[in-house]
Structures are given as structure tokens and as C-alpha cells.
Design a protein around this motif. Structure first.
Motif, PDB file in Angstrom:
ATOM      1  N   ALA A   1      15.784 -28.209   4.095  1.00  0.00           N
ATOM      2  CA  ALA A   1      16.662 -28.004   5.251  1.00  0.00           C
ATOM      3  C   ALA A   1      16.461 -26.607   5.835  1.00  0.00           C
ATOM      4  N   ALA A   2      16.372 -25.608   4.964  1.00  0.00           N
ATOM      5  CA  ALA A   2      16.136 -24.241   5.434  1.00  0.00           C
ATOM      6  C   ALA A   2      14.778 -24.139   6.114  1.00  0.00           C
ATOM      7  N   ASN A   3      13.785 -24.795   5.553  1.00  0.00           N
ATOM      8  CA  ASN A   3      12.447 -24.785   6.146  1.00  0.00           C
ATOM      9  C   ASN A   3      12.464 -25.439   7.527  1.00  0.00           C
ATOM     10  N   ASP A   4      13.184 -26.545   7.668  1.00  0.00           N
ATOM     11  CA  ASP A   4      13.301 -27.212   8.975  1.00  0.00           C
ATOM     12  C   ASP A   4      13.992 -26.307   9.995  1.00  0.00           C
ATOM     13  N   LYS A   5      15.066 -25.636   9.576  1.00  0.00           N
ATOM     14  CA  LYS A   5      15.765 -24.728  10.485  1.00  0.00           C
ATOM     15  C   LYS A   5      14.860 -23.590  10.927  1.00  0.00           C
ATOM     16  N   ILE A   6      14.131 -23.027   9.985  1.00  0.00           N
ATOM     17  CA  ILE A   6      13.217 -21.923  10.320  1.00  0.00           C
ATOM     18  C   ILE A   6      12.144 -22.421  11.270  1.00  0.00           C
ATOM     19  N   HIS A   7      11.650 -23.623  11.048  1.00  0.00           N
ATOM     20  CA  HIS A   7      10.624 -24.193  11.934  1.00  0.00           C
ATOM     21  C   HIS A   7      11.176 -24.357  13.351  1.00  0.00           C
ATOM     22  N   ARG A   8      12.404 -24.854  13.451  1.00  0.00           N
ATOM     23  CA  ARG A   8      13.019 -25.010  14.780  1.00  0.00           C
ATOM     24  C   ARG A   8      13.212 -23.651  15.451  1.00  0.00           C
ATOM     25  N   LEU A   9      13.659 -22.661  14.666  1.00  0.00           N
ATOM     26  CA  LEU A   9      13.823 -21.314  15.223  1.00  0.00           C
ATOM     27  C   LEU A   9      12.487 -20.761  15.714  1.00  0.00           C
ATOM     28  N   GLN A  10      11.435 -20.981  14.956  1.00  0.00           N
ATOM     29  CA  GLN A  10      10.121 -20.505  15.375  1.00  0.00           C
ATOM     30  C   GLN A  10       9.675 -21.191  16.657  1.00  0.00           C
ATOM     31  N   GLU A  11       9.950 -22.491  16.769  1.00  0.00           N
ATOM     32  CA  GLU A  11       9.592 -23.213  17.989  1.00  0.00           C
ATOM     33  C   GLU A  11      10.361 -22.659  19.181  1.00  0.00           C
ATOM     34  N   ARG A  12      11.672 -22.436  18.987  1.00  0.00           N
ATOM     35  CA  ARG A  12      12.475 -21.864  20.084  1.00  0.00           C
ATOM     36  C   ARG A  12      11.958 -20.491  20.479  1.00  0.00           C
ATOM     37  N   GLU A  13      11.644 -19.680  19.478  1.00  0.00           N
ATOM     38  CA  GLU A  13      11.134 -18.338  19.766  1.00  0.00           C
ATOM     39  C   GLU A  13       9.799 -18.426  20.503  1.00  0.00           C
ATOM     40  N   HIS A  14       8.954 -19.361  20.090  1.00  0.00           N
ATOM     41  CA  HIS A  14       7.669 -19.543  20.770  1.00  0.00           C
ATOM     42  C   HIS A  14       7.881 -19.975  22.217  1.00  0.00           C
ATOM     43  N   GLU A  15       8.806 -20.915  22.417  1.00  0.00           N
ATOM     44  CA  GLU A  15       9.104 -21.372  23.777  1.00  0.00           C
ATOM     45  C   GLU A  15       9.670 -20.230  24.622  1.00  0.00           C
ATOM     46  N   GLU A  16      10.553 -19.437  24.023  1.00  0.00           N
ATOM     47  CA  GLU A  16      11.146 -18.301  24.733  1.00  0.00           C
ATOM     48  C   GLU A  16      10.065 -17.289  25.111  1.00  0.00           C
ATOM     49  N   ARG A  17       9.158 -17.002  24.189  1.00  0.00           N
ATOM     50  CA  ARG A  17       8.065 -16.069  24.495  1.00  0.00           C
ATOM     51  C   ARG A  17       7.180 -16.614  25.603  1.00  0.00           C
ATOM     52  N   LYS A  18       6.908 -17.923  25.548  1.00  0.00           N
ATOM     53  CA  LYS A  18       6.079 -18.534  26.590  1.00  0.00           C
ATOM     54  C   LYS A  18       6.796 -18.450  27.932  1.00  0.00           C
ATOM     55  N   LEU A  19       8.108 -18.720  27.938  1.00  0.00           N
ATOM     56  CA  LEU A  19       8.885 -18.632  29.173  1.00  0.00           C
ATOM     57  C   LEU A  19       8.868 -17.207  29.716  1.00  0.00           C
ATOM     58  N   GLN A  20       9.055 -16.226  28.825  1.00  0.00           N
ATOM     59  CA  GLN A  20       9.022 -14.823  29.252  1.00  0.00           C
ATOM     60  C   GLN A  20       7.646 -14.458  29.798  1.00  0.00           C
ATOM     61  N   ALA A  21       6.595 -14.941  29.133  1.00  0.00           N
ATOM     62  CA  ALA A  21       5.231 -14.657  29.606  1.00  0.00           C
ATOM     63  C   ALA A  21       5.004 -15.294  30.972  1.00  0.00           C
ATOM     64  N   ASP A  22       5.501 -16.529  31.159  1.00  0.00           N
ATOM     65  CA  ASP A  22       5.356 -17.197  32.464  1.00  0.00           C
ATOM     66  C   ASP A  22       6.109 -16.427  33.542  1.00  0.00           C
ATOM     67  N   LYS A  23       7.336 -15.987  33.215  1.00  0.00           N
ATOM     68  CA  LYS A  23       8.104 -15.197  34.185  1.00  0.00           C
ATOM     69  C   LYS A  23       7.383 -13.907  34.522  1.00  0.00           C
TER      70      LYS A  23
END
Length: 150
Positions: free
Chosen positions: A74-96
Motif C-alpha cells: 500500500a505504501a509503495n502504491d501511494k509513493i508510486h501515485r505521488l511520483q506520477e503526480r509529481e511527474h505530471e506537475e513537472r511536465k505541466l510546469q515545463a509546458d507552461k
């Protein structure tokens, strides 16, 4: 005779062997029962451990390990989701950032074209002003030339 006397004086084997036999007999009789009781108690303890304690420990360990594995997953899944969100956020910031950079470049190019147009206008006005001044000075020279001939 002398050999027998020497053998009795110097050869202590029969006496020592008798003492050893007595000591072993006493040791086996007195210690034997105590050792037997200790060994019996040890056997009972090992049997109890093997039959009751060990299965309980194994079951508790199995249950706890399964629970720990579930929590870790469960902790591994949460960390994976957080990493995905962070990756998406970084991509969004890079696009902006890229969009702002493109907008800035476009604005800069527009500003430079506008400056070139203004420069061309100013140059044209300057050329016209210089042309007018030349004409004015040439007319003034003609006027002066009329007065000079007097």
C-alpha cells in the motif's frame, strides 16, 4: 623379592584402578539420576517447544509478515501515485515555461519589428526633414543671391 617390593612401591596401577572404579561408580550413581532428570526435563521442554510454541510463533510470524507485506505494498502504491503526480506537475510546469518562453520570443520579435518600423518612419521623417531643409536653404541662397547682386 626386590622386584616385588619395587613393583609394590613404584607400581600404583592396582590402587589407582581401584580408586577410579570407586569414583566412576559413585559418580554414575549420584550424578546419573540427576543427569537423567535434567535430560528428561530438556526433552520435555524441546517437545513442548516443537509441538506448541514453534507452530504459534510460525503462525504469528506468517500473519504479521502478511500484514507487513500488505502495508508495504500500500505504501509503495501511494509513493508510486505521488511520483506520477509529481511527474505530471513537472511536465505541466515545463509546458507552461515553454509556452511563456515562446510567448516572450514572439513578443520580442513583434517588438523588434515595431522598433524597425518606427526606425524606418523616423529615418523617413528625418530624410524628409533634411530634404525640406535643403530646399529651404537652397531657396534662402537663391533669395540671398538676389540681394547680393545689388
Amino acid at each position: 623379592d626386590v622386584g616385588e617390593i619395587c613393583s609394590r612401591l613404584l607400581d600404583h596401577r592396582p590402587v589407582i584402578q581401584g580408586e577410579i572404579r570407586y569414583f566412576v561408580k559413585e559418580f554414575e550413581e549420584k550424578r546419573g539420576l540427576r543427569e537423567l532428570r535434567v535430560l528428561e526435563n530438556l526433552k520435555n521442554t524441546i517437545f513442548e517447544t516443537n509441538e506448541h510454541v514453534l507452530p504459534k510463533c510460525e503462525q504469528a510470524m506468517h500473519d504479521n509478515l502478511n500484514e507487513a507485506i500488505k502495508r508495504l505494498q500500500a505504501a509503495n502504491d501511494k509513493i508510486h501515485r505521488l511520483q506520477e503526480r509529481e511527474h505530471e506537475e513537472r511536465k505541466l510546469q515545463a509546458d507552461k515555461l515553454m509556452a511563456r518562453e515562446e510567448k516572450r520570443v514572439a513578443h520580442w520579435e513583434e517588438l523588434m519589428k515595431e522598433q524597425q518600423n518606427k526606425q524606418a518612419e523616423v529615418d523617413e521623417e528625418h530624410r524628409k526633414a533634411v530634404e525640406r531643409l535643403k530646399e529651404q536653404y537652397s531657396e534662402m541662397e537663391k533669395e540671398l543671391a538676389k540681394y547680393v547682386s545689388f
